[in-house]
Design a protein around this motif. Sequence first.
Motif, mmCIF file in Angstrom:
data_model
loop_
_atom_site.group_PDB
_atom_site.id
_atom_site.type_symbol
_atom_site.label_atom_id
_atom_site.label_comp_id
_atom_site.label_asym_id
_atom_site.label_seq_id
_atom_site.Cartn_x
_atom_site.Cartn_y
_atom_site.Cartn_z
ATOM 1 N N VAL A 105 0.837 -1.203 0.000
ATOM 2 C CA VAL A 105 0.000 0.000 0.000
ATOM 3 C C VAL A 105 0.873 1.255 0.000
ATOM 4 N N ALA A 106 1.777 1.343 0.961
ATOM 5 C CA ALA A 106 2.643 2.518 1.034
ATOM 6 C C ALA A 106 3.704 2.509 -0.056
ATOM 7 N N ALA A 107 4.195 1.309 -0.396
ATOM 8 C CA ALA A 107 5.299 1.219 -1.351
ATOM 9 C C ALA A 107 4.901 1.663 -2.747
ATOM 10 N N LEU A 108 3.632 1.543 -3.118
ATOM 11 C CA LEU A 108 3.197 1.901 -4.471
ATOM 12 C C LEU A 108 2.831 3.378 -4.603
ATOM 13 N N TRP A 109 2.784 4.101 -3.497
ATOM 14 C CA TRP A 109 2.323 5.491 -3.540
ATOM 15 C C TRP A 109 3.140 6.334 -4.523
ATOM 16 N N THR A 110 4.442 6.320 -4.397
ATOM 17 C CA THR A 110 5.282 7.143 -5.265
ATOM 18 C C THR A 110 5.527 6.508 -6.630
ATOM 19 N N PRO A 111 5.926 5.220 -6.725
ATOM 20 C CA PRO A 111 6.213 4.650 -8.046
ATOM 21 C C PRO A 111 5.022 4.637 -8.990
ATOM 22 N N ARG A 112 3.812 4.537 -8.476
ATOM 23 C CA ARG A 112 2.633 4.491 -9.349
ATOM 24 C C ARG A 112 1.953 5.852 -9.465
ATOM 25 N N ASP A 113 2.585 6.900 -8.944
ATOM 26 C CA ASP A 113 2.035 8.269 -9.048
ATOM 27 C C ASP A 113 0.634 8.376 -8.459
ATOM 28 N N LEU A 114 0.379 7.673 -7.362
ATOM 29 C CA LEU A 114 -0.957 7.703 -6.781
ATOM 30 C C LEU A 114 -1.298 9.074 -6.222
ATOM 31 N N GLY A 115 -0.270 9.837 -5.828
ATOM 32 C CA GLY A 115 -0.520 11.171 -5.301
ATOM 33 C C GLY A 115 -1.001 12.160 -6.344
ATOM 34 N N LEU A 116 -0.858 11.816 -7.633
ATOM 35 C CA LEU A 116 -1.365 12.692 -8.696
ATOM 36 C C LEU A 116 -2.859 12.525 -8.899
ATOM 37 N N HIS A 117 -3.434 11.469 -8.318
ATOM 38 C CA HIS A 117 -4.880 11.213 -8.362
ATOM 39 C C HIS A 117 -5.413 11.144 -9.792
ATOM 40 N N ARG A 118 -4.643 10.510 -10.660
ATOM 41 C CA ARG A 118 -5.094 10.331 -12.045
ATOM 42 C C ARG A 118 -5.941 9.068 -12.163
ATOM 43 N N LEU A 119 -6.974 9.142 -12.969
ATOM 44 C CA LEU A 119 -7.811 7.968 -13.201
ATOM 45 C C LEU A 119 -6.954 6.867 -13.810
ATOM 46 N N SER A 154 -0.315 11.676 1.085
ATOM 47 C CA SER A 154 0.968 11.097 1.451
ATOM 48 C C SER A 154 0.825 9.589 1.574
ATOM 49 N N ALA A 155 1.966 8.897 1.484
ATOM 50 C CA ALA A 155 1.944 7.442 1.633
ATOM 51 C C ALA A 155 1.451 7.037 3.015
ATOM 52 N N ARG A 156 1.829 7.819 4.024
ATOM 53 C CA ARG A 156 1.405 7.508 5.394
ATOM 54 C C ARG A 156 -0.111 7.627 5.528
ATOM 55 N N GLY A 157 -0.668 8.710 5.027
ATOM 56 C CA GLY A 157 -2.113 8.889 5.088
ATOM 57 C C GLY A 157 -2.848 7.816 4.299
ATOM 58 N N PHE A 158 -2.287 7.434 3.164
ATOM 59 C CA PHE A 158 -2.903 6.400 2.339
ATOM 60 C C PHE A 158 -2.907 5.060 3.068
ATOM 61 N N LEU A 159 -1.823 4.752 3.740
ATOM 62 C CA LEU A 159 -1.750 3.505 4.501
ATOM 63 C C LEU A 159 -2.765 3.505 5.639
ATOM 64 N N VAL A 160 -2.871 4.616 6.347
ATOM 65 C CA VAL A 160 -3.817 4.689 7.471
ATOM 66 C C VAL A 160 -5.247 4.513 6.973
ATOM 67 N N LEU A 161 -5.615 5.227 5.914
ATOM 68 C CA LEU A 161 -6.974 5.123 5.396
ATOM 69 C C LEU A 161 -7.256 3.708 4.885
ATOM 70 N N THR A 162 -6.293 3.120 4.204
ATOM 71 C CA THR A 162 -6.471 1.762 3.700
ATOM 72 C C THR A 162 -6.649 0.775 4.849
ATOM 73 N N ALA A 163 -5.907 0.973 5.939
ATOM 74 C CA ALA A 163 -6.035 0.090 7.097
ATOM 75 C C ALA A 163 -7.400 0.256 7.762
ATOM 76 N N VAL A 164 -7.909 1.476 7.830
ATOM 77 C CA VAL A 164 -9.243 1.697 8.406
ATOM 78 C C VAL A 164 -10.290 0.943 7.592
ATOM 79 N N VAL A 165 -10.201 1.062 6.272
ATOM 80 C CA VAL A 165 -11.137 0.339 5.406
ATOM 81 C C VAL A 165 -10.956 -1.165 5.568
ATOM 82 N N ALA A 166 -9.699 -1.605 5.696
ATOM 83 C CA ALA A 166 -9.436 -3.037 5.892
ATOM 84 C C ALA A 166 -10.085 -3.547 7.167
ATOM 85 N N GLY A 167 -10.087 -2.728 8.221
ATOM 86 C CA GLY A 167 -10.753 -3.125 9.451
ATOM 87 C C GLY A 167 -12.236 -3.348 9.249
ATOM 88 N N VAL A 168 -12.871 -2.464 8.493
ATOM 89 C CA VAL A 168 -14.302 -2.624 8.197
ATOM 90 C C VAL A 168 -14.541 -3.898 7.395
#
Length: 453
Positions: free
Chosen positions: A58-72, A110-124
């Motif tokens: 989850v965190a490792a792909l944030w930068t290499p896949r340009d997830l922070g650019l929020h492109r479809l 950020s990668a940290r925020g993305f990891l936290v949000l993903t973990a919250v959803v994972a808990g649900v």
Amino acid sequence: MPRRVTASPGRLEQLAMCVLVLVLTGISLLSKLPCTGPPPPGLTRAAHIGRSACWSDVAALWTPRDLGLHRLPYVNGTFTSQPLTLTGGTVEYPTLGGLWIWLTALPVDSARGFLVLTAVVAGVLAVAVTLLLVRLTGRRAWVFAATPPLALYAAYNWDLLPVLCTVLGVTAMTTPRFRSSPWLRFGLAGLAFGTGAAFKLYPIMFVAAIVLAALLDRDGRPLGRRVAQASAALGGGLLVPLLANVPFALLDLDGWLAPVRFQAERATGASTLSVWYWGLLPWSSSGDPAFQHRMTALSTAATALGVLVVLAVTVVLALRRGRTPWLQSAAALLAVYMVCNKVDSLQYVLWLVPFFVVLRVGGWWVTAYLLADLAAFVGWFRSQYYGAIGQTALTWADQALAVGIWGRAALLVALVVVFLRSEPAVQQWSEPERPPAAPHDASPPAHSESIRA
């Protein structure tokens, strides 16, 4: 033979399960957070990851896949083979998984925020899976809720999405309210499995198992109705993958094909943790492209052959018994896929654990597999740490990794047979009640019949 019924936990016990699931998911998040920041002084990043085992896709792909650019994703995404990269927000997962990643990345920066949000959803998601398993099997749901995989992998990747879809498909096939409408039961189960396949491919195999059940169960249905119900299962299984893929293929064929090309070109390296790499050393580590292509071809052929063998055995058992063991077949298909595929990532154990719950598999099998997985987890990260600090001699970590890799593989092969021979643990339920027959009606009274998988 009468089926054993597992006791149903009360509300307090179910609450305890859910709380424990959330605690384990929180542990998974806390263990991954150190990798979202700089390594401690004196440690390289590789050594830090190996020592703390904090890696998360989850965190490792944030930068290499340009997830922070929020492109479809899958639109204007690019793929390059040298080096192997995906950019423009496109990820190496089926399209529904990529859309999920894009949507959950939108609120964060950020990668940290993305990891936290993903973990919250994972808990649900984990709580939902737990409650569904409670409904299906009662207290056996503790096998999912109280074992190490959630603590290790809940925030590792996005695998709880297809796990939830898989359990929803099993629920649709075994829910009493759908018993009187088989076409709806098969259609909803196919829809659930197909949705799971749009996140991660493996649940599409389960559609084949329920199609066989629709066609082969000897329950008095005419051939035309069997074909209609099989078509409902197949149509449900294909609907979501088609809806999730066709628009992207029409908008940007190259962008849609980028993750397919990425996976085809992905090397079978040490990090794939599969028997193909570790069993074909030293040739598999040579970096020879021709040998890599041969390994990919071999793993694909082995997977296809294994799937066909399991389906053939399922047909034989269905014809012999008059009832298709679709649930056992689905579990065996998954075991074949995991052991034969060119990738057997650590978190794949999350795919398997629900089948340990819904099938009566001996506790020794469950324990042995979870221990082998734990050995692979500890051995992999600790061996990476020793390698990062320059340790070249064989260590206990390398031995633990070998035990984990070959232990998992041997157990998966054995579990193919164990699953096919097992009995469902889904709790008993009865046929829907029919109105009492009129005095002149010669039809026999309705009988209560337990579900058979």
